[in-house]
Design a protein around this motif. Structure first.
Motif, PDB file in Angstrom:
ATOM      1  N   LEU A   1      28.913 -10.888   5.666  1.00 18.42           N
ATOM      2  CA  LEU A   1      29.458 -12.530   5.619  1.00 18.42           C
ATOM      3  C   LEU A   1      28.194 -12.986   6.082  1.00 18.42           C
ATOM      4  O   LEU A   1      27.438 -12.738   6.956  1.00 18.42           O
ATOM      5  N   SER A   2      28.095 -14.165   5.630  1.00 23.02           N
ATOM      6  CA  SER A   2      27.257 -15.292   6.280  1.00 23.02           C
ATOM      7  C   SER A   2      28.061 -16.486   6.467  1.00 23.02           C
ATOM      8  O   SER A   2      28.823 -16.836   5.980  1.00 23.02           O
ATOM      9  N   CYS A   3      27.279 -17.085   7.657  1.00 26.94           N
ATOM     10  CA  CYS A   3      27.804 -18.412   8.132  1.00 26.94           C
ATOM     11  C   CYS A   3      26.597 -19.399   8.302  1.00 26.94           C
ATOM     12  O   CYS A   3      25.782 -19.365   8.968  1.00 26.94           O
TER      13      CYS A   3
ATOM     14  N   TRP B   1      33.041 -14.964  14.800  1.00 27.69           N
ATOM     15  CA  TRP B   1      33.755 -14.434  13.817  1.00 27.69           C
ATOM     16  C   TRP B   1      35.125 -14.286  14.302  1.00 27.69           C
ATOM     17  O   TRP B   1      35.349 -13.473  15.186  1.00 27.69           O
TER      18      TRP B   1
ATOM     19  N   GLU C   1      31.234 -20.407   5.180  1.00 23.70           N
ATOM     20  CA  GLU C   1      31.100 -18.812   5.057  1.00 23.70           C
ATOM     21  C   GLU C   1      31.147 -18.377   3.442  1.00 23.70           C
ATOM     22  O   GLU C   1      31.308 -19.144   2.652  1.00 23.70           O
TER      23      GLU C   1
ATOM     24  N   THR D   1      36.596 -16.958   4.167  1.00 24.47           N
ATOM     25  CA  THR D   1      36.257 -16.292   3.239  1.00 24.47           C
ATOM     26  C   THR D   1      37.111 -15.067   3.184  1.00 24.47           C
ATOM     27  O   THR D   1      37.339 -14.477   4.092  1.00 24.47           O
TER      28      THR D   1
ATOM     29  N   TYR E   1      38.296 -14.150   6.829  1.00 21.76           N
ATOM     30  CA  TYR E   1      37.123 -14.570   8.065  1.00 21.76           C
ATOM     31  C   TYR E   1      36.693 -15.602   8.172  1.00 21.76           C
ATOM     32  O   TYR E   1      36.321 -16.421   7.182  1.00 21.76           O
TER      33      TYR E   1
ATOM     34  N   CYS F   1      34.364 -18.528  10.361  1.00 23.90           N
ATOM     35  CA  CYS F   1      33.015 -18.837  11.412  1.00 23.90           C
ATOM     36  C   CYS F   1      33.454 -19.916  12.323  1.00 23.90           C
ATOM     37  O   CYS F   1      34.268 -20.941  11.983  1.00 23.90           O
TER      38      CYS F   1
END
Length: 118
Positions: free
Chosen positions: A20-22, A36, A6, A112, A93, A95
């Motif tokens: 946010l990115s995973c 998420w 993440e 994250t 958070y 993933c």
């Protein structure tokens, strides 16, 4: 090497936005339902949103209309666009990836931190 990572967390003011990115590697994300989760201090981990392999989405009531989940299978990446953030969105958070072929196969990222505060 199998990885679920993440990124994109940080500090944001109430009413602000964050994405946010995973990023995944080592497995075919297209064959996984993605989700998420978040965990606030002193609380249990809760599901925030999920997106299945056909891009069908589900949201917990508290984020409906504010958060948008999406996935890019070609890039092996999932996203969570968070708008109108509130202090109660503060949490770590995570993933999650769950195989649609063998549902007992799940992978978690390290999380994250998202902090919403003025």
């Amino acid at each position: 090497q199998l990885q679920v990572v993440e990124s994109g967390g940080g500090l944001v003011q109430p009413g602000g936005s964050m994405r946010l990115s995973c990023a995944t590697s080592g497995f075919t994300m297209a064959n996984y339902a993605m989700a998420w989760f978040r965990q606030a201090p002193g609380k249990e981990r809760e599901g925030v949103s999920c997106i299945n392999s056909r891009a069908r989405t589900v949201y917990v009531d508290s984020v409906k209309g504010r958060f948008t989940i999406s996935r890019d299978n070609a890039k092996g990446t999932m996203y969570l666009q968070m708008n109108s953030l509130r202090p109660e969105d503060t949490a770590v958070y995570f993933c999650n990836a769950q195989s649609v072929i063998t549902p007992s196969t799940t992978y978690w990222g390290q999380g994250t931190q998202v902090t919403v505060s003025s």
